[in-house]
Design a protein around this motif. Sequence first.
Motif, PDB file in Angstrom:
ATOM      1  N   CYS A 121      53.355   9.622   7.540  1.00 52.42           N
ATOM      2  CA  CYS A 121      54.512   9.637   8.446  1.00 52.42           C
ATOM      3  C   CYS A 121      55.706   8.901   7.832  1.00 52.42           C
ATOM      4  N   PHE A 122      55.474   7.804   7.145  1.00 49.50           N
ATOM      5  CA  PHE A 122      56.569   7.016   6.593  1.00 49.50           C
ATOM      6  C   PHE A 122      57.113   7.567   5.286  1.00 49.50           C
ATOM      7  N   PRO A 124      58.024  10.728   4.340  1.00 45.30           N
ATOM      8  CA  PRO A 124      59.233  11.547   4.509  1.00 45.30           C
ATOM      9  C   PRO A 124      60.441  10.724   4.958  1.00 45.30           C
ATOM     10  N   ALA A 125      60.189   9.747   5.826  1.00 41.75           N
ATOM     11  CA  ALA A 125      61.302   8.906   6.281  1.00 41.75           C
ATOM     12  C   ALA A 125      61.858   8.088   5.122  1.00 41.75           C
ATOM     13  N   PHE A 126      60.980   7.553   4.275  1.00 41.81           N
ATOM     14  CA  PHE A 126      61.431   6.799   3.115  1.00 41.81           C
ATOM     15  C   PHE A 126      62.249   7.682   2.175  1.00 41.81           C
ATOM     16  N   ALA A 128      63.882  10.450   3.016  1.00 42.30           N
ATOM     17  CA  ALA A 128      65.118  10.873   3.673  1.00 42.30           C
ATOM     18  C   ALA A 128      66.140   9.740   3.778  1.00 42.30           C
ATOM     19  N   VAL A 129      65.673   8.532   4.013  1.00 44.29           N
ATOM     20  CA  VAL A 129      66.601   7.410   4.226  1.00 44.29           C
ATOM     21  C   VAL A 129      66.845   6.611   2.955  1.00 44.29           C
TER      22      VAL A 129
END
Length: 146
Positions: A121-122, A124-126, A128-129
């Motif tokens: 979960c983290f 893709p967020a890492f 993307a951000v």
Amino acid sequence: MGSRLPEAAELLAACLASGAGPVAAADAVGRTLGGPLGEALRRIAAEVRLGGDPARCWQRLAVVPGACDLARWMARSVTTGVPPVAAVTRFAAECRAGRARAAGARARRAAVLATAPLGLCFLPAFLAVGVVPVVIGLAGVMTSGG
């Protein structure tokens, strides 16, 4: 059948420590446990009471996974006259320790398996951000010539 072995060992050790003989202890534990292991213990007690060779009867307990040592000590106690209480108590303690080790290993494995979805979960967020803005910024600098 072997999953009840730690309880059977503990109960046998308690019965033997209280002064019960191996046959009476096996019968009492067999009636208490029930199931296939309890039935095996009750059968051993019944066969010995009916005149079966005690050493041979106790060796039949060795078919239970993990009970080879217990069967050997109980059979040895019949042939040598040495009380099996110390050996059975030690076996029960080993069963408890083995069960605690297995529970710890299962808990560690569950912790690892629980963090895998969290990482998925983290990630893709890492990306993307954290990574994509840096790459876009570098690409902008590189294309503008600056």
